[in-house]
Design a protein around this motif. Sequence first.
Motif, PDB file in Angstrom:
ATOM      1  N   GLN A 195      48.216 -10.737  28.271  1.00 23.22           N
ATOM      2  CA  GLN A 195      47.080 -11.528  27.792  1.00 23.22           C
ATOM      3  C   GLN A 195      45.753 -11.116  28.424  1.00 23.22           C
ATOM      4  O   GLN A 195      44.703 -11.288  27.813  1.00 23.22           O
ATOM      5  CB  GLN A 195      47.323 -13.027  28.062  1.00 23.22           C
ATOM      6  N   THR A 196      45.791 -10.609  29.653  1.00 27.06           N
ATOM      7  CA  THR A 196      44.510 -10.327  30.306  1.00 27.06           C
ATOM      8  C   THR A 196      44.138  -8.849  30.155  1.00 27.06           C
ATOM      9  O   THR A 196      45.026  -7.982  30.027  1.00 27.06           O
ATOM     10  CB  THR A 196      44.555 -10.654  31.815  1.00 27.06           C
ATOM     11  N   LYS A 197      42.833  -8.607  30.197  1.00 26.11           N
ATOM     12  CA  LYS A 197      42.351  -7.228  30.073  1.00 26.11           C
ATOM     13  C   LYS A 197      42.938  -6.347  31.188  1.00 26.11           C
ATOM     14  O   LYS A 197      43.315  -5.206  30.952  1.00 26.11           O
ATOM     15  CB  LYS A 197      40.814  -7.231  30.115  1.00 26.11           C
ATOM     16  N   GLU A 198      43.027  -6.918  32.407  1.00 29.99           N
ATOM     17  CA  GLU A 198      43.535  -6.145  33.540  1.00 29.99           C
ATOM     18  C   GLU A 198      44.974  -5.682  33.285  1.00 29.99           C
ATOM     19  O   GLU A 198      45.321  -4.521  33.487  1.00 29.99           O
ATOM     20  CB  GLU A 198      43.495  -6.964  34.844  1.00 29.99           C
ATOM     21  N   GLU A 199      45.816  -6.633  32.814  1.00 34.69           N
ATOM     22  CA  GLU A 199      47.227  -6.285  32.561  1.00 34.69           C
ATOM     23  C   GLU A 199      47.346  -5.253  31.436  1.00 34.69           C
ATOM     24  O   GLU A 199      48.131  -4.303  31.530  1.00 34.69           O
ATOM     25  CB  GLU A 199      48.005  -7.538  32.122  1.00 34.69           C
ATOM     26  N   ILE A 200      46.546  -5.467  30.394  1.00 39.73           N
ATOM     27  CA  ILE A 200      46.630  -4.547  29.237  1.00 39.73           C
ATOM     28  C   ILE A 200      46.155  -3.147  29.655  1.00 39.73           C
ATOM     29  O   ILE A 200      46.802  -2.143  29.371  1.00 39.73           O
ATOM     30  CB  ILE A 200      45.809  -5.084  28.040  1.00 39.73           C
ATOM     31  N   ASP A 201      45.037  -3.098  30.377  1.00 35.85           N
ATOM     32  CA  ASP A 201      44.508  -1.794  30.825  1.00 35.85           C
ATOM     33  C   ASP A 201      45.531  -1.076  31.709  1.00 35.85           C
ATOM     34  O   ASP A 201      45.724   0.138  31.593  1.00 35.85           O
ATOM     35  CB  ASP A 201      43.192  -1.972  31.596  1.00 35.85           C
ATOM     36  N   ARG A 202      46.170  -1.859  32.611  1.00 34.63           N
ATOM     37  CA  ARG A 202      47.149  -1.254  33.527  1.00 34.63           C
ATOM     38  C   ARG A 202      48.309  -0.652  32.736  1.00 34.63           C
ATOM     39  O   ARG A 202      48.727   0.473  32.964  1.00 34.63           O
ATOM     40  CB  ARG A 202      47.664  -2.311  34.515  1.00 34.63           C
ATOM     41  N   ASN A 203      48.790  -1.403  31.770  1.00 26.10           N
ATOM     42  CA  ASN A 203      49.907  -0.893  30.962  1.00 26.10           C
ATOM     43  C   ASN A 203      49.476   0.298  30.106  1.00 26.10           C
ATOM     44  O   ASN A 203      50.234   1.248  29.915  1.00 26.10           O
ATOM     45  CB  ASN A 203      50.487  -2.003  30.074  1.00 26.10           C
ATOM     46  N   TYR A 204      48.250   0.225  29.620  1.00 24.33           N
ATOM     47  CA  TYR A 204      47.727   1.317  28.774  1.00 24.33           C
ATOM     48  C   TYR A 204      47.702   2.632  29.570  1.00 24.33           C
ATOM     49  O   TYR A 204      48.184   3.673  29.107  1.00 24.33           O
ATOM     50  CB  TYR A 204      46.324   0.924  28.288  1.00 24.33           C
ATOM     51  N   ILE A 205      47.188   2.552  30.784  1.00 25.83           N
ATOM     52  CA  ILE A 205      47.119   3.757  31.626  1.00 25.83           C
ATOM     53  C   ILE A 205      48.527   4.286  31.934  1.00 25.83           C
ATOM     54  O   ILE A 205      48.782   5.489  31.878  1.00 25.83           O
ATOM     55  CB  ILE A 205      46.321   3.465  32.914  1.00 25.83           C
TER      56      ILE A 205
END
Length: 304
Positions: A195-205
Amino acid sequence: MPVVKDFFIALSNNKFMNESAKRMGPALGAKKVVAGVDIDSTIDTVEKLNERGISCTLDNLGEFVTSRHEALEAQQNIVEIMRRCYNANIQAHVSIKLTQLGINIDKDFTYQNTREILLKAQEFDNSFVNIDAEKFEDLVGITEILDKLKNEFNNVGTVIQAYLHDAMNIMDKYQDLRLRLVKGAYKEGPHIAYQTKEEIDRNYIKLIEHRLLTANAFTSIATHDHNIINHVKQFVKNHNIDKNSFEFQMLYGFRTDYAYELADEGYNFTMYVPFGEDWFGYFMRRLAERPQNINLMLLDIFSA
Ligand code: FAD
């Protein structure tokens, strides 16, 4: 700003608004992010981008397809744009949405419809066809169809949404396919998606790094996020990854100067170019992602 995001996502799902907007024609900033309503203006746009060293993936916009007739019409339009691109000898392929080809009507019918597009694409120099990722409730059907098609065709690929908890497994399952990696554009619940930008960005990387190190096929990194792009640039340098094994992608009308800059630096670059009358849902999803995109609307209103 979750409330604002929810508001625009709700508008994107509103059938009445979509229908009214279609009759009105692209307005209120949409003209800046939709290449045009017809094939001719879209081909012009592709030619201009090709001149800048940028290839294109074309999305014939379409929402709320509820009849076989509409789904077949969408298929014919997609084949027509592929034909026109082939005849014009331009650098472009198509991105398709299986909801537009009838997935909410009949799965087998949609499979046949999509298969027809892939067969035609083979005639047009085996042009690549990307199956876009959509709402989670449609993904099961999309995956079933893709699983059949990937055994029959070598010109099909898809999209991995990094917000999904299961994204890494899905990506590995399709490791032999050409893949586009994105953060994810729809509203999904916490049991399905980060749900959070931080979690999504981390998974994206995490996904990007894993894919670039292990992939058997071409990878498209589709984002406007300079932090992610800078990270990728450094990562490929550190790991000696061939620049021709991947590309960056952005949506038409967003960060165009940045796109030109990346292409000028020698990175492969593809622009996602939507066109057609059904612009409203697409535009509302872009506003949901980045409410600052409202600036595009304001610019339009004040320059009218
Ligand atoms: P964001 O998280 O939106 O932005 C990160 C940061 O980048 C911002 O904070 C800002 O600093 C900067 N930034 C972003 N946009 C701008 C801008 N316009 N101007 C200036 N700075 C900016 N989603 C799907 O679910 N399925 C698909 O099939 C799909 N296909 C896509 C294809 C392409 C080519 C692209 C680019 C996106 C696609 N998406 C798809 C949408 C995607 O999932 C994201 O919702 C969308 O790209 C927004 O995330 P972002 O990575 O661009 O960065």
